[in-house]
Motif scaffolding. Structure first.
Motif, PDB file in Angstrom:
ATOM      1  N   GLU A 180       0.842  -1.187   0.000  1.00 34.99           N
ATOM      2  CA  GLU A 180       0.000   0.000   0.000  1.00 34.99           C
ATOM      3  C   GLU A 180       0.884   1.245   0.000  1.00 34.99           C
ATOM      4  N   PRO A 181       0.747   2.122  -0.990  1.00 31.72           N
ATOM      5  CA  PRO A 181       1.626   3.301  -1.045  1.00 31.72           C
ATOM      6  C   PRO A 181       1.198   4.368  -0.051  1.00 31.72           C
ATOM      7  N   ALA A 182       2.121   5.278   0.209  1.00 28.21           N
ATOM      8  CA  ALA A 182       1.823   6.452   1.025  1.00 28.21           C
ATOM      9  C   ALA A 182       1.232   7.534   0.135  1.00 28.21           C
ATOM     10  N   ILE A 183       0.284   8.286   0.659  1.00 27.61           N
ATOM     11  CA  ILE A 183      -0.396   9.349  -0.097  1.00 27.61           C
ATOM     12  C   ILE A 183       0.117  10.691   0.415  1.00 27.61           C
ATOM     13  N   TYR A 184       0.568  11.511  -0.518  1.00 24.59           N
ATOM     14  CA  TYR A 184       1.075  12.835  -0.188  1.00 24.59           C
ATOM     15  C   TYR A 184       0.119  13.892  -0.752  1.00 24.59           C
ATOM     16  N   SER A 185      -0.088  14.932   0.037  1.00 24.76           N
ATOM     17  CA  SER A 185      -0.907  16.070  -0.384  1.00 24.76           C
ATOM     18  C   SER A 185       0.009  17.280  -0.518  1.00 24.76           C
ATOM     19  N   LEU A 186      -0.020  17.908  -1.680  1.00 25.23           N
ATOM     20  CA  LEU A 186       0.821  19.074  -1.963  1.00 25.23           C
ATOM     21  C   LEU A 186      -0.076  20.186  -2.512  1.00 25.23           C
ATOM     22  N   THR A 187      -0.051  21.342  -1.855  1.00 22.30           N
ATOM     23  CA  THR A 187      -0.850  22.496  -2.263  1.00 22.30           C
ATOM     24  C   THR A 187       0.077  23.635  -2.639  1.00 22.30           C
ATOM     25  N   ILE A 188      -0.026  24.095  -3.877  1.00 21.51           N
ATOM     26  CA  ILE A 188       0.716  25.273  -4.327  1.00 21.51           C
ATOM     27  C   ILE A 188      -0.158  26.483  -4.003  1.00 21.51           C
ATOM     28  N   VAL A 189       0.185  27.211  -2.962  1.00 27.25           N
ATOM     29  CA  VAL A 189      -0.653  28.312  -2.503  1.00 27.25           C
ATOM     30  C   VAL A 189      -0.400  29.564  -3.335  1.00 27.25           C
ATOM     31  N   SER A 190       0.824  30.047  -3.333  1.00 25.53           N
ATOM     32  CA  SER A 190       1.134  31.302  -4.011  1.00 25.53           C
ATOM     33  C   SER A 190       2.615  31.342  -4.327  1.00 25.53           C
ATOM     34  N   GLY A 191       3.025  32.431  -4.960  1.00 25.15           N
ATOM     35  CA  GLY A 191       4.426  32.655  -5.300  1.00 25.15           C
ATOM     36  C   GLY A 191       4.797  34.104  -5.081  1.00 25.15           C
ATOM     37  N   GLN A 192       6.099  34.339  -4.951  1.00 25.59           N
ATOM     38  CA  GLN A 192       6.612  35.689  -4.742  1.00 25.59           C
ATOM     39  C   GLN A 192       7.742  35.946  -5.739  1.00 25.59           C
ATOM     40  N   ASN A 193       7.495  36.870  -6.657  1.00 28.41           N
ATOM     41  CA  ASN A 193       8.493  37.267  -7.652  1.00 28.41           C
ATOM     42  C   ASN A 193       9.057  36.048  -8.374  1.00 28.41           C
ATOM     43  N   VAL A 194       8.174  35.272  -8.973  1.00 27.26           N
ATOM     44  CA  VAL A 194       8.576  33.999  -9.566  1.00 27.26           C
ATOM     45  C   VAL A 194       9.313  34.164 -10.890  1.00 27.26           C
ATOM     46  N   CYS A 195       9.150  35.299 -11.557  1.00 25.24           N
ATOM     47  CA  CYS A 195       9.869  35.566 -12.809  1.00 25.24           C
ATOM     48  C   CYS A 195      10.641  36.878 -12.634  1.00 25.24           C
ATOM     49  N   PRO A 196      11.869  36.831 -12.132  1.00 24.87           N
ATOM     50  CA  PRO A 196      12.575  38.087 -11.856  1.00 24.87           C
ATOM     51  C   PRO A 196      12.826  38.936 -13.086  1.00 24.87           C
ATOM     52  N   SER A 197      12.992  38.317 -14.249  1.00 30.57           N
ATOM     53  CA  SER A 197      13.313  39.072 -15.459  1.00 30.57           C
ATOM     54  C   SER A 197      12.086  39.498 -16.252  1.00 30.57           C
ATOM     55  N   ASN A 198      10.883  39.084 -15.824  1.00 34.03           N
ATOM     56  CA  ASN A 198       9.666  39.389 -16.580  1.00 34.03           C
ATOM     57  C   ASN A 198       8.549  39.653 -15.582  1.00 34.03           C
ATOM     58  N   SER A 199       8.159  40.904 -15.457  1.00 28.86           N
ATOM     59  CA  SER A 199       7.127  41.270 -14.485  1.00 28.86           C
ATOM     60  C   SER A 199       5.715  41.206 -15.050  1.00 28.86           C
ATOM     61  N   GLU A 290      17.261  35.210  -4.298  1.00 23.98           N
ATOM     62  CA  GLU A 290      16.983  35.629  -2.919  1.00 23.98           C
ATOM     63  C   GLU A 290      15.533  36.013  -2.694  1.00 23.98           C
ATOM     64  N   ILE A 291      14.899  36.649  -3.670  1.00 27.29           N
ATOM     65  CA  ILE A 291      13.544  37.171  -3.447  1.00 27.29           C
ATOM     66  C   ILE A 291      12.488  36.342  -4.174  1.00 27.29           C
ATOM     67  N   SER A 292      12.848  35.201  -4.703  1.00 32.14           N
ATOM     68  CA  SER A 292      11.893  34.354  -5.431  1.00 32.14           C
ATOM     69  C   SER A 292      11.618  33.106  -4.608  1.00 32.14           C
ATOM     70  N   SER A 293      10.346  32.821  -4.375  1.00 31.33           N
ATOM     71  CA  SER A 293       9.986  31.665  -3.565  1.00 31.33           C
ATOM     72  C   SER A 293       8.566  31.223  -3.905  1.00 31.33           C
ATOM     73  N   LEU A 294       8.256  30.002  -3.481  1.00 35.49           N
ATOM     74  CA  LEU A 294       6.913  29.434  -3.588  1.00 35.49           C
ATOM     75  C   LEU A 294       6.403  29.145  -2.181  1.00 35.49           C
ATOM     76  N   PHE A 295       5.132  29.436  -1.948  1.00 32.64           N
ATOM     77  CA  PHE A 295       4.490  29.165  -0.670  1.00 32.64           C
ATOM     78  C   PHE A 295       3.626  27.924  -0.849  1.00 32.64           C
ATOM     79  N   ILE A 296       3.988  26.835  -0.155  1.00 38.39           N
ATOM     80  CA  ILE A 296       3.318  25.553  -0.344  1.00 38.39           C
ATOM     81  C   ILE A 296       2.860  25.002   0.995  1.00 38.39           C
TER      82      ILE A 296
END
Length: 613
Positions: A180-199, A290-296
């Protein structure tokens, strides 16, 4: 030549030179018609009657009996061994070193995928360091978990004889029965400055689960148009994992219009902590942004075996190793300056053991454990403000219950948040008495003790609302319930404080005579502590309550006062003008000897009045 003689006498890393016979070998091996020495040896290995196939390990095939010998294989040869001799290759790498390197046909300096070799226990996977591609990023994620020291311990199933699946694990299988496998739950909530070269781009997130073929999968979020500074996705993904020790998660920020990857990050699944986390992103050269991140938000759900199936985590790991894995649990209500305390527990820690540890650190060894207990509390979360808030669910945790299993049984996706509270028996008794009294009071109060009230002009989206309130509710109580039930709007969000509002009562009395005109409505403002039910019961005609801001009411009062003052000034001016008009001049004394004609007197009177005008 001497060089040719030296080459012939040189021994291969696989043992003796395959082109020459070692003492004791059969001459038929080298005289196979139409085949070279390598083909003849391969045919002999695959022959079940061959003496080279009798040992169970691959060491007899490549003939490297010394533990300090290392074998170097081309990636193509290593892949063939992984496909044909998967379990034998794993058995060979338990006591021998093996190295693979990119094939010579990779003229663009690309790299092979190292995960297939790691799954078979290959210790060294050489890569082209000059190419920043996915295999090199995966290699960096493999060795950054322990600080980049250069050595990572292999999973127990590849070397530990105490593991249940030792010498039975085949990474390329696509069907694992009774696991029986383990079940993982992953939620991509938001992002901060995910494309530094393209706003002004439209980013979306691609999530790749990299592991054995049975566990690998791919997800993609919806694009957020023209927002790379703070995009909000709030999308949840569920995936199953059998072999958790060698699984990686790859987050890639992809521009929806051009399909170009602007940022990425690869982390081992074992290094992903439970709960809400900020994942720092890297560029394509695997340098930190430094300023690019994902909130999960991530969590691992407890396996639920069905029938004869066993959890895969128990089969691929050692029981002692799994019990030694530490977790952190937060306990609320512990005496101290902080409202909660964090403790480290292992997989086999029970509630009773943690309670004894907690009492030893806070109360001292002389305290009695029977006077204290741990309580589980689940607080339900209402998705909308209009929903009535449910009371939390509480139960006493048994002393033999496992804490890690309890934490894994919580499912925030079902709409509640759980926590563990430290309490005494006296506190629990007092709370029960208070709860019982409140319950009895609620049972005594019947439906007759409440009434319905309709409030108008709540918000532009909701012109009116009907609420059910107790009969003793004041104007402020009704205003608070109205704001809680109102839909979201700018007017409500900008003024969420109930004390900023008042209730305006508007009653239209019925006219005494039917022939008379329609009566005008009378308005008055209810005080904050005035009973709404009593005010509503005094109505003798049609009435309603209107929600108003105090600022609007004050402005209306000021305008009314200005109008009253203007009217009074106008009345004063009108009265003064009337007095001037009613002024009578003294009569002219006319002698009888010189009488004036009527025309002259009328003309004189008109002239005087004109002057007065």
């Amino acid at each position: 030549s001497s060089r040719g003689k030296e080459r012939k006498s040189r021994k291969s890393i696989f043992g003796n030179n395959p082109g020459r016979l070692s003492p004791g070998e059969s001459a038929a091996l080298a005289k196979a018609s139409g085949k070279g020495p390598f083909d003849a040896m391969r045919q002999t290995w695959e022959d079940p009657c061959s003496p080279y196939n009798s040992p169970a390990s691959l060491s007899a095939i490549i003939r490297t009996p010394k533990c300090y010998h290392i074998s170097s294989l081309n990636e193509n040869a290593a892949k063939r061994l992984c496909r044909r001799y998967s379990q034998k290759l794993i058995q060979h790498t338990t006591c021998q070193l093996l190295r693979t390197y990119p094939a010579a046909t990779r003229i663009d300096s690309s790299n092979p995928h190292p995960l297939i070799f790691w799954l078979h226990g290959v210790q060294l996977v050489a890569l082209n360091y000059q190419t920043d591609d996915l295999p090199l990023q995966l290699n960096a994620a493999m060795f950054e978990a322990n600080g980049g020291c250069g050595y990572v311990l292999k999973p127990p199933v590849l070397w530990d004889k105490n593991c249940s699946m030792y010498q039975q694990f085949c990474p390329l299988e696509r069907d694992l029965d009774n696991k029986e496998p383990a079940i993982y739950s992953l939620t991509i909530v938001s992002g901060q400055n995910v494309c530094p070269s393209n706003s002004t781009g439209s980013p979306c997130i691609e999530v790749d689960v990299l592991g054995m073929p049975l566990d690998s999968c791919h997800f993609r979020t919806k694009p957020i148009h023209r927002n790379t500074l703070n995009p909000m996705w709030n999308e949840q993904f569920l995936f199953r994992v059998h072999f958790e020790d060698l699984v990686f998660l790859r987050f890639a920020v992809v521009e929806n219009n051009s399909s170009a990857v602007t940022a990425q990050r690869i982390i081992p699944l074992k290094a992903l902590k439970r709960g809400y986390r900020h994942v720092q992103l890297h560029n394509l050269h695997n340098e930190a942004l430094e300023i690019s991140s994902l909130f999960i938000n991530s969590r691992r759900m407890e396996e639920s075996p069905s029938g004869n199936a066993l959890p895969a985590s128990m089969l691929f790991s050692v029981g002692e190793r799994k019990a030694a894995a530490t977790s952190r649990v937060t306990i609320h209500g512990v005496p101290g300056p902080e409202p909660f305390t964090v403790f480290s527990v292992s997989g086999g820690t029970t509630a009773g053991q943690l309670l004894h540890q907690l009492l030893a650190t806070t109360k001292g060894p002389e305290s009695c454990a029977a006077d204290y207990f741990l309580m589980e509390e689940k607080s339900f979360i209402s998705k909308e403000k209009s929903e009535c808030r449910k009371p939390p669910f509480q139960r006493v945790i048994g002393p033999e219950e496992g804490l890690v299993q309890l934490l894994n049984s919580w499912f925030p996706e079902e709409g509640y948040v759980g926590r563990i509270i430290f309490k005494t028996r006296e506190e629990n008794l007092n709370e029960r008495n208070v709860f019982q009294d409140a319950k009895e009071d609620a049972a005594i109060s019947s439906e007759e003790d409440s009434f319905f009230v309709q409030v108008h002009d709540v918000s532009p989206e909701q012109p009116r609302t009907v609420i059910k309130a107790p009969r003793f509710s004041t104007a402020q109580d009704v205003i608070q319930q109205t704001l809680c039930k109102a839909k979201y709007s700018y007017s409500i969000l900008s003024n969420p404080n109930p004390s900023d509002y008042v209730l305006l009562e508007e009653v239209t009395k019925e006219p005494a005579n039917k022939k008379s005109s329609t009566a005008k409505p009378s308005q008055r403002i209810l005080s904050d502590q005035e009973c709404v039910f009593q005010a509503q019961s005094k109505w003798k005609g049609a009435g309603k309550f209107i929600l108003k801001l105090k600022e609007q009411v004050q402005a209306a009062r000021d305008d009314k006062r200005k109008g009253i003052s203007f009217t009074s000034e106008l009345k004063k001016l009108t009265k003064a003008s009337k007095q001037y008009r009613g002024f009578i001049s003294p009569p002219l004394q006319v002698s009888p000897e010189s009488p004036q004609s009527k025309d002259e007197r009328s003309a004189c009177g008109l002239t005087f009045s004109d002057i007065m005008e």
